[in-house]
Scaffold this motif. Structure first.
Motif, PDB file in Angstrom:
ATOM      1  N   LEU A 124      44.047  38.559  52.718  1.00 23.04           N
ATOM      2  CA  LEU A 124      44.982  37.494  53.084  1.00 23.04           C
ATOM      3  C   LEU A 124      46.119  38.011  53.962  1.00 23.04           C
ATOM      4  N   LYS A 180      49.137  37.772  41.170  1.00 20.58           N
ATOM      5  CA  LYS A 180      50.252  36.905  41.535  1.00 20.58           C
ATOM      6  C   LYS A 180      51.350  37.705  42.222  1.00 20.58           C
ATOM      7  N   LEU A 183      50.432  38.289  45.878  1.00 19.27           N
ATOM      8  CA  LEU A 183      50.704  37.113  46.706  1.00 19.27           C
ATOM      9  C   LEU A 183      52.201  36.950  46.954  1.00 19.27           C
ATOM     10  N   GLY A 196      43.551  38.453  47.254  1.00 17.45           N
ATOM     11  CA  GLY A 196      43.647  37.302  46.367  1.00 17.45           C
ATOM     12  C   GLY A 196      42.316  37.119  45.666  1.00 17.45           C
ATOM     13  N   GLN A 200      45.156  32.384  45.180  1.00 18.59           N
ATOM     14  CA  GLN A 200      45.699  32.069  46.503  1.00 18.59           C
ATOM     15  C   GLN A 200      45.418  30.641  46.942  1.00 18.59           C
ATOM     16  N   LEU A 203      48.265  28.240  48.095  1.00 17.09           N
ATOM     17  CA  LEU A 203      48.989  28.750  49.255  1.00 17.09           C
ATOM     18  C   LEU A 203      48.151  28.642  50.523  1.00 17.09           C
ATOM     19  N   LEU A 209      49.169  30.870  53.718  1.00 14.98           N
ATOM     20  CA  LEU A 209      48.342  32.060  53.825  1.00 14.98           C
ATOM     21  C   LEU A 209      47.037  31.740  54.536  1.00 14.98           C
TER      22      LEU A 209
END
Length: 313
Positions: A124, A180, A183, A196, A200, A203, A209
């Motif tokens: 990501l 978490k 992220l 992730g 994710q 997001l 992301l």
């Protein structure tokens, strides 16, 4: 890499119902969760505990014992009686990778009961970076940009290093507290790359992301057109499964009764646990049990040993 089934496949439980009436817990079952409160592992474990109480009448008492990719919890679990009264909830990485970095646990120390869900492992980056692929990451590094990769454990950090070497670039590694935390690090711009495993999703949907690559053996549900690492010439599959384990020596009767009780919940379309899995780790639960699951763990451990040997050569 780990020889596990694709996260999109939901297997039918192979054990029969003969054991279901034979074993019942003798009082509350302690369910030790190998990661901290509030993450995907914790939420899923607590939902499952609640529904096992509703469907079987078993009382489960969840307790977080985080640290070292689940190894802290597992080191305590292995010394408990294999009677079904103390179970662990973690991910397959806890048993096919973490033992390489721990003198306290071995893959042989546990009874592997069942998996529940599969990851959606992704590379990501912030959408604001403008990166849409690993080629963009390489170009940024070659242009002088400092790359910081957020990793929640040793295995994914090793994976990030494998990718960097394959691309011919350098990355700095930032260790975070769980997925978490990884992220949060990239969103807060403490890192510009992260892994992730599924959390994710919101997001990515919100456009914060972008998925640069699938780190599974298959394309991801959220990014069906984004290539896997293997399709880009990087021999990595970092997908994992959520797993329920017990100390070694558990009888097949107890193991299979617990596995069947879990499968009953996961196969129920109205189950809250199933709905959570479908949303967080789509498309559906992943169930692997018994001897087949044990072989998956042992084979995965051997493959990870070979990966780490190659990394230090």
């Amino acid at each position: 890499m780990k020889k596990v089934l694709a996260a999109a496949a939901m297997l039918a439980l192979s054990t029969g119902s003969a054991f279901a009436a034979d074993w019942k817990p003798d009082g509350p079952i302690r369910l030790w969760i190998g990661y901290g409160a509030g993450g995907g592992t914790d939420i899923q474990a607590r939902m499952l505990a609640k529904e096992l109480e509703q469907t079987r009448g078993w009382i489960l008492v969840p307790e977080n014992k985080s640290g070292e990719d689940g190894a802290v919890m597992s080191a305590q679990l292995k010394n408990e009686a294999p009677d079904g009264q103390t179970l662990g909830f973690a991910i397959t990485t806890t048993y096919n990778f973490a033992p390489m970095n721990s003198d306290n646990i071995s893959p042989e120390d546990f009874t592997y009961i069942t998996t529940t869900a599969g990851s959606q492992m992704a590379v990501l980056a912030r959408t604001s970076s403008g990166w849409k692929s690993l080629d963009d990451v390489k170009a940024a590094a070659e242009a002088g940009e400092t790359l910081v990769w957020a990793n929640w454990g040793t295995q994914v950090e090793a994976g990030a290093e494998v990718i960097a070497r394959k691309l011919g670039i350098t990355v700095n590694h930032l260790r975070t507290a769980g997925g978490k935390g990884a992220l949060n690090a990239v969103v807060a711009e403490d890192a510009n790359l992260s892994w992730g495993g599924g959390v994710q999703r919101p997001l990515v949907e919100a456009g914060e992301l972008t998925i640069l690559s699938s780190a599974e053996s298959t394309h991801l549900v959220q990014a069906p057109d984004t290539p896997t690492l293997k399709e880009q010439g990087i021999d990595l599959d970092l997908g994992y499964k959520y797993i329920i384990v017990a100390p070694k020596g558990m009888s097949d009767e107890v193991r299979d009764t617990i596995a069947e009780a879990v499968a009953e919940i996961l196969n129920n379309p109205e189950s809250e646990t199933r709905k959570f899995i479908e949303k967080q780790y789509p498309p559906a639960p992943v169930i692997e049990t018994g001897d087949a699951l044990r072989k998956t763990i042992i084979d995965g451990y051997a493959a990870n040993v070979e990966m780490m040997k190659a990394l230090v050569e």
